[in-house]
Design a protein around this motif. Structure first.
Motif, PDB file in Angstrom:
ATOM      1  N   TYR A 105    -110.889  31.145   1.405  1.00 40.69           N
ATOM      2  CA  TYR A 105    -110.779  29.749   0.985  1.00 40.69           C
ATOM      3  C   TYR A 105    -111.982  28.955   1.477  1.00 40.69           C
ATOM      4  O   TYR A 105    -112.464  29.172   2.600  1.00 40.69           O
ATOM      5  N   ARG A 151    -113.606  24.849   1.433  1.00 46.71           N
ATOM      6  CA  ARG A 151    -113.486  23.431   1.090  1.00 46.71           C
ATOM      7  C   ARG A 151    -114.815  23.010   0.478  1.00 46.71           C
ATOM      8  O   ARG A 151    -115.876  23.286   1.046  1.00 46.71           O
ATOM      9  N   GLN A 186    -106.900  19.687  -6.871  1.00 48.12           N
ATOM     10  CA  GLN A 186    -106.206  18.460  -7.254  1.00 48.12           C
ATOM     11  C   GLN A 186    -107.232  17.453  -7.746  1.00 48.12           C
ATOM     12  O   GLN A 186    -108.341  17.380  -7.232  1.00 48.12           O
ATOM     13  N   VAL A 208    -110.095  22.242  -2.151  1.00 48.20           N
ATOM     14  CA  VAL A 208    -110.183  23.621  -1.680  1.00 48.20           C
ATOM     15  C   VAL A 208    -110.104  24.592  -2.848  1.00 48.20           C
ATOM     16  O   VAL A 208    -109.294  24.430  -3.761  1.00 48.20           O
ATOM     17  N   GLN A 234    -110.056  28.902  -3.673  1.00 44.87           N
ATOM     18  CA  GLN A 234    -110.075  30.283  -3.218  1.00 44.87           C
ATOM     19  C   GLN A 234    -111.068  31.030  -4.108  1.00 44.87           C
ATOM     20  O   GLN A 234    -110.960  30.990  -5.332  1.00 44.87           O
ATOM     21  N   PRO A 249    -110.022  33.600  -7.035  1.00 43.34           N
ATOM     22  CA  PRO A 249    -108.610  33.252  -6.833  1.00 43.34           C
ATOM     23  C   PRO A 249    -107.660  34.393  -7.097  1.00 43.34           C
ATOM     24  O   PRO A 249    -106.465  34.192  -7.263  1.00 43.34           O
ATOM     25  N   TRP A 250    -108.140  35.605  -7.128  1.00 39.03           N
ATOM     26  CA  TRP A 250    -107.307  36.765  -7.414  1.00 39.03           C
ATOM     27  C   TRP A 250    -107.898  38.007  -6.762  1.00 39.03           C
ATOM     28  O   TRP A 250    -108.954  37.975  -6.145  1.00 39.03           O
ATOM     29  N   LEU A 302    -113.063  28.252   5.426  1.00 43.15           N
ATOM     30  CA  LEU A 302    -111.815  27.824   6.063  1.00 43.15           C
ATOM     31  C   LEU A 302    -111.171  28.926   6.906  1.00 43.15           C
ATOM     32  O   LEU A 302    -109.983  28.847   7.214  1.00 43.15           O
ATOM     33  N   LYS A 307     -97.126  30.313   6.565  1.00 36.76           N
ATOM     34  CA  LYS A 307     -98.250  29.417   6.794  1.00 36.76           C
ATOM     35  C   LYS A 307     -97.759  28.048   7.240  1.00 36.76           C
ATOM     36  O   LYS A 307     -96.793  27.509   6.692  1.00 36.76           O
ATOM     37  N   GLU A 338     -99.292  14.336   8.243  1.00 28.25           N
ATOM     38  CA  GLU A 338     -99.998  13.129   8.686  1.00 28.25           C
ATOM     39  C   GLU A 338     -99.120  11.928   8.430  1.00 28.25           C
ATOM     40  O   GLU A 338     -98.464  11.830   7.385  1.00 28.25           O
ATOM     41  N   ASN A 381    -104.885  24.750   4.590  1.00 26.41           N
ATOM     42  CA  ASN A 381    -106.285  24.409   4.332  1.00 26.41           C
ATOM     43  C   ASN A 381    -106.497  22.899   4.297  1.00 26.41           C
ATOM     44  O   ASN A 381    -107.540  22.424   3.852  1.00 26.41           O
ATOM     45  N   TYR A 382    -105.499  22.166   4.742  1.00 23.98           N
ATOM     46  CA  TYR A 382    -105.549  20.699   4.773  1.00 23.98           C
ATOM     47  C   TYR A 382    -105.677  20.091   3.384  1.00 23.98           C
ATOM     48  O   TYR A 382    -106.261  19.014   3.232  1.00 23.98           O
ATOM     49  N   GLU A 383    -105.127  20.765   2.385  1.00 27.41           N
ATOM     50  CA  GLU A 383    -104.994  20.174   1.062  1.00 27.41           C
ATOM     51  C   GLU A 383    -103.656  19.431   1.002  1.00 27.41           C
ATOM     52  O   GLU A 383    -102.635  19.950   1.440  1.00 27.41           O
ATOM     53  N   SER A 384    -103.686  18.236   0.444  1.00 26.92           N
ATOM     54  CA  SER A 384    -102.455  17.454   0.350  1.00 26.92           C
ATOM     55  C   SER A 384    -101.527  18.060  -0.692  1.00 26.92           C
ATOM     56  O   SER A 384    -101.932  18.322  -1.823  1.00 26.92           O
ATOM     57  N   ARG A 385    -100.281  18.288  -0.308  1.00 24.93           N
ATOM     58  CA  ARG A 385     -99.323  18.923  -1.207  1.00 24.93           C
ATOM     59  C   ARG A 385     -98.122  18.034  -1.501  1.00 24.93           C
ATOM     60  O   ARG A 385     -97.449  18.181  -2.506  1.00 24.93           O
ATOM     61  N   TRP A 407     -96.614  13.832  -0.848  1.00 30.83           N
ATOM     62  CA  TRP A 407     -96.904  12.494  -0.306  1.00 30.83           C
ATOM     63  C   TRP A 407     -95.759  11.566  -0.629  1.00 30.83           C
ATOM     64  O   TRP A 407     -95.141  11.629  -1.701  1.00 30.83           O
ATOM     65  N   ALA A 446    -103.304  34.901 -10.299  1.00 33.31           N
ATOM     66  CA  ALA A 446    -104.115  34.173  -9.328  1.00 33.31           C
ATOM     67  C   ALA A 446    -103.210  33.703  -8.200  1.00 33.31           C
ATOM     68  O   ALA A 446    -102.070  33.338  -8.425  1.00 33.31           O
ATOM     69  N   THR A 447    -103.722  33.736  -6.999  1.00 38.73           N
ATOM     70  CA  THR A 447    -102.911  33.357  -5.848  1.00 38.73           C
ATOM     71  C   THR A 447    -102.497  31.898  -5.951  1.00 38.73           C
ATOM     72  O   THR A 447    -103.313  31.037  -6.250  1.00 38.73           O
ATOM     73  N   THR A 448    -101.230  31.645  -5.737  1.00 31.84           N
ATOM     74  CA  THR A 448    -100.752  30.272  -5.767  1.00 31.84           C
ATOM     75  C   THR A 448    -100.947  29.645  -4.397  1.00 31.84           C
ATOM     76  O   THR A 448    -100.558  30.246  -3.401  1.00 31.84           O
ATOM     77  N   PRO A 449    -101.540  28.469  -4.339  1.00 27.94           N
ATOM     78  CA  PRO A 449    -101.684  27.824  -3.030  1.00 27.94           C
ATOM     79  C   PRO A 449    -100.328  27.572  -2.394  1.00 27.94           C
ATOM     80  O   PRO A 449     -99.313  27.482  -3.076  1.00 27.94           O
TER      81      PRO A 449
END
Lengths: 454, 520
Positions: free
Chosen positions: A273, A275, A310, A325, A327, A330-331, A366, B2, B7, B72-76, B78, B453-456
């Motif tokens: 990963y 950023r 996002q 972020v 990856q 991503p796979w 990361l 994980k 915050e 990874n400090y991504e906002s998920r 809020w 693909a890997t899902t966050p």
């Protein structure tokens, strides 16, 4: 050599092996790594001239435990450490104690007290690791030198210039000779950029698993597939000597920048990963589109969306902006071998269209990540920003008026050292009004070797 | 599993709150296709021998913004802190924003002796400024069946003084150590805090004052016209006019309603018109609403006229009548009669019972709501206008959430549904529903990207399509069912302890919905 075992806080010591105490038994406890603390027992035979002397010996231990609890709760007073130097070990290890109590067995009030010799089990709770009682500075290296004492990093990695002003935004740590557990670093960042614009945010990433010494950690704006290289604009104030403008007049969402990530790069990234921090041409974007990054397949045709960040709104006038972020790739986490090229696309939309001028994208790894953010003022030229992951504090020093400040906040865990691995710390640096590619920091790193089992 | 990071911010959104020595553990978090982040539960505890005072300080953090970030400090996720439950060994204390109201109006039927109108009126809004400045406005409309202004205002003030602050309530839960449970809600929840009023889109007099006015019977009643001005302070486009009309005997022409500009306090230039055939009217009063031949932009502080006439000649036998209000309920205009040569006030005076209405794109209505209400939402983030237009007038007796949901349900003009979610920056994102498959849901409850693909961690999958992977055996004949492997994710909950999701398809209740009566 003999075994040394004692408590120390400030200038006060409590030895478990001395005239009046005989160490009977101590085996360091090993707990699962997920546990923050361990409980263990140090068994001693305590002797004294009379009951009062016995109470004094045991009371000294209790006094130490009271202080241990006070510090653990309030961070007031001295930290209480248990120091342990096994016979034959060259290192004296220490572990912070948070509480404890003396425990007596059944016989204590029977024959033991009468004979002024009692067996006491000193139970204590300490951190689930030992660390070297001496702090060690790590040897760092980049194009501006190697060793201890500080290495210069820039807010740019185009490799231009020569030592001591070669534009590298990273330092390498060769930890292949270091054993033990993953351990937090104390990073000392000296603001040696002689300018009135203060240091603001700092992004720091440690790459320990994605081919740290060879993977690219910058994607240049002028290396886009679209717009093509013919559109790049020469600029001495941008990474690589160019920036890439992009203008779109329609309301609809449209690609802003489009890169092809080749198989060599993707293979080196090892599905780790990163950023993405964008640097825009000074003085930052003049419009505020909403942007997101996408990875798609196949390369150059982008038929299939694989992942995306996002969507966020760009801030006008800010040169360094965190885009989220990714990856990479991503796979195929478990697959080794060349990875098919993918497209990295920055999509943008804004009512009335958008105008952007991108310098580059910083890829902040990361594997271990830290974002230092000032609540307000930042750091003047000559100020040192310390991210002490060992102590758990972030502070500055070196101001015109002497004194520490605590106005920086650290997000993410402190940067960790991965023993046994070559690794690279990458930096992205933001000034409070400008984020020049010539902005520098002098970096020093310290660590204390950690072990759970002694 | 994980670790998720949490915050907290100050209620003013500008300061980050620091809670050293406090450990947090996210228990669960959910999202919905309508609104985005839905609920989250976070447990707090002090470090093993930490400072309990910091936990008690959380009582003062109601409505504090909360952001949950992945490793990874991504906002998920809020939202804000809605409930705090502090569990101590001896007692537990709970406090919630539910049940707090700091702004109130009372609707009542005015039965003032001697002066009461007997009609429904409302008090002005009043608020507790200290509470609204800290928590934001949370509104309550109370209804009384009979009251006068004084008693209604006293009732209003009593409600505010009673409910202006969240009240701490002792509870029975216990804990061996001091722990805190936070229940957080997404920002869409706050749309239910405010009532939404929009004066644009309708100008009318609905009062029936017991009078009737001949139209087209004789020269003295050739036509009638009602002047009006907008109550709204913004311009809007009129597309329909209405009146309460009946025919007398058997006219064969049309009843005609037209909009006019003002000319020296009489109807001036005709701006638009509409007609209703006599054959389509009855001999009893009925409300008719007609579509104008062209839309007309009406501006505030400008006098207009709506004129009522017949298309044919006057006839003493076969003519029309319209309902008029001799109680003069309409405050922004007058009724005049055209006597064959000039316009003059009606004797006795009256106001016409009339309406002028408009329509507006539903996404434009959302934008107005976000701009004028929706106190915590920064702006509307519109991907594409809906192309669906409805009347935008709102009386003010429905909350923003109810209105927003109604607008959302209308979807897009091409039939595709609408997704409405609050973004990370508290903008409200409006777009067409996704039509592509984005996720695969596996038999163990984990979520995988459609192309493996890997899902966050803790991603919001709602508002997208999902397929079941390796769950329904291929041997099953599902030919007469809707595709059983594909569904629209309407709601999702993530368990950080297991890394697994619960998903709810569109039309299905969530695990937390109470049983109730389905509409229809």
């Amino acid at each position: 050599m003999t075994t040394e075992l004692y408590l120390k806080y400030g200038s006060t010591y409590f030895y478990f092996e001395r005239n009046d105490l005989i160490l009977l038994s101590y085996v360091p406890t090993i707990a699962p790594e997920s546990e923050a603390t361990v409980e263990e027992t140090i068994e001693c035979l305590v002797s004294g001239a009379d009951g009062a002397a016995l109470e004094q010996e045991i009371g000294d231990f209790e006094t130490a435990m009271v202080q241990a609890g006070i510090y653990a709760q309030t961070k007031r007073g001295n930290i209480v450490y248990l120091y342990f130097k096994p016979d034959g070990d060259s290192i004296t290890w220490r572990s912070q104690v948070s509480k404890g109590e003396p425990v007596f067995d059944q016989d204590t009030m029977d024959w033991g007290w009468l004979r002024k010799k009692v067996v006491v089990k000193f139970k204590l709770t300490r951190n689930n690791y030992f660390e070297n009682s001496a702090e060690t500075e790590l040897s760092l290296s980049n194009g501006n030198g190697s060793g201890t004492g500080g290495i210069k990093v820039f807010n740019c990695n185009d490799g231009t210039g020569t030592s001591p002003n070669k534009k590298n935004n990273w330092v390498d740590i060769d930890a292949t000779g270091i054993s033990g557990q993953k351990t937090p670093l104390k990073l000392v960042l000296y603001n040696n950029f002689n300018d009135t614009t203060r240091l603001a945010d700092v992004w720091i990433g440690n790459n320990a698993y994605a081919n740290p010494t060879t993977v690219a950690n910058i994607i240049e704006g002028e290396d886009t597939l679209y717009p093509g290289s013919a559109d790049k604009v020469a600029s001495a104030s941008d990474s690589g000597g160019y920036y890439m403008p992009r203008v779109w007049a329609s309301d609809s969402e449209q690609y802003a920048y489009w890169w092809v990530l080749d198989k060599t790069f993707l293979d080196k990234c090892q599905s780790r990963y990163f950023r993405v921090v964008a640097r825009f041409h000074p003085s930052g974007p003049t419009t505020d589109p909403r942007v997101r990054l996408e990875l798609s397949f196949p390369a150059t045709t982008s038929l299939t969306l694989l992942s995306k960040t996002q969507e966020l709104k760009i801030t006008e006038g800010v040169e360094m902006q965190d885009l989220g972020v990714l990856q990479l790739p991503p796979w195929l986490v478990s697959v080794t071998g060349p990875i098919y090229p993918l497209d990295l696309i920055m999509m943008a939309r804004r009512v009335g269209g958008f105008t952007l001028a991108l310098d580059c994208l910083f890829l902040v790894p990361l594997d271990s990540y830290r974002y230092l953010y000032p609540k307000g003022y930042g750091a003047d030229y000559g100020v040192t920003l310390v991210d002490d992951g060992i102590l758990g504090e972030v502070y500055t020093s070196g101001w015109d008026t002497d004194g520490y400040t605590g106005h920086y906040i650290g997000f993410g865990e402190p940067i960790h050292l991965f023993p046994g691995r070559a690794q690279r710390l990458s930096f992205a640096i933001k000034g409070n009004t400008e984020s020049e590619i010539t902005r520098t920091l002098n970096v020093r790193a310290y660590y204390r070797k950690r072990k759970r089992a002694l | 599993m994980k670790k998720l990071n949490v915050e907290f911010q100050g209620q003013n959104f500008s300061s980050l709150l620091s809670l050293p020595s406090v450990n947090h553990a996210v228990q669960k978090m959910s999202w919905a296709s309508f609104g985005g982040p839905d609920k989250a539960q976070i447990n707090l505890s002090a470090d093993p021998v930490g400072d309990d005072n910091q936990l008690w300080a959380v009582l003062g953090m109601l409505r504090s913004p909360v952001i949950i970030k992945d490793e990874n400090y991504e906002s998920r996720w809020w939202g804000y802190i809605r409930d705090v439950l502090i569990k101590a060994p001896a007692i537990s204390i709970g406090v919630s924003l539910d049940g707090m109201f700091n702004r109130c109006s009372v609707y009542y039927v005015d039965d003032s002796i001697g002066t009461g109108s007997g009609s429904s009126v409302s008090t002005a809004w009043a608020e507790d400024v200290d509470s609204t400045q800290l928590y934001g406005k949370r509104e309550l409309i109370e209804t009384l069946s009979a009251a006068n202004q004084v008693s209604a205002e006293k009732r209003r003030d009593l409600l505010i003084s009673t409910y202006k602050f969240p009240v701490c309530v002792p509870r029975t839960e216990r804990s061996s150590r001091l722990t805190v449970e936070l229940v957080c809600s997404g920002w869409l929840d706050t749309f239910d805090w405010e009532y939404y009023s929009c004066l644009a889109g309708r100008e009318a007099n609905d009062a029936s004052g017991g009078g009737s006015q001949d139209i087209g019977k004789e020269a003295a009643s050739t036509a009638a016209a009602q002047s009006f001005q907008l109550a709204s302070t913004v311009a809007w486009s009129a597309s329909k006019v209405g009146a309460r009309v009946k025919k007398v005997e058997s006219p064969t022409d049309n009843f005609r309603i037209s909009l006019h500009s003002d000319s020296a306090d009489t109807p001036g230039t005709e701006l638009a018109y509409a007609t209703k055939a006599a054959a389509d009217l009855t001999d009893s009063f009925s409300d008719v609403t007609l579509t104008l031949n062209v839309a007309v932009t009406l501006n505030p502080s400008t006098k207009y006229w709506v004129k009522f006439a017949r298309s044919g000649s006057n006839n003493a036998t076969d003519h029309y009548q319209m309902d008029v209000d001799e109680d003069l309920s309409y405050p922004r205009g007058t009724l005049k009669i055209y006597g064959g040569s000039s316009w003059a006030a009606r004797d006795p005076d009256a106001d016409a019972r009339f309406s002028v209405t408009g329509v507006q794109d539903t996404t434009k209505q959302m934008e107005t709501m976000v701009t004028n209400s929706a106190q915590f939402i920064s702006e509307l983030d519109l991907i594409e206008a809906s192309g669906v237009s409805t009347n935008q007038f709102r009386e003010g007796d429905q909350t923003c959430l109810t209105v927003l949901n109604e607008l959302k349900k209308m979807g897009y003009s091409d039939g595709i549904g609408m997704t409405v979610k609050v973004n990370y920056d508290r903008s409200l994102r409006v777009q067409k529903e996704s039509t592509i498959d984005e996720y695969l849901w596996t038999i163990d409850g984990s979520l995988v990207g459609y192309y493996n693909a890997t899902t966050p961690t803790a991603v919001d999958p709602t508002g997208t399509w999902c397929r079941l992977k390796d769950i329904i055996p291929a041997s099953i004949d599902a030919g007469m069912l809707g595709d059983p492997t594909r569904f629209f994710i309407d709601w999702a909950e993530y368990d950080p302890n297991t890394g697994l999701y619960k998903l709810t398809a569109r039309g299905q209740p969530t695990p937390y919905d109470l049983p109730g009566i389905e509409p229809g």
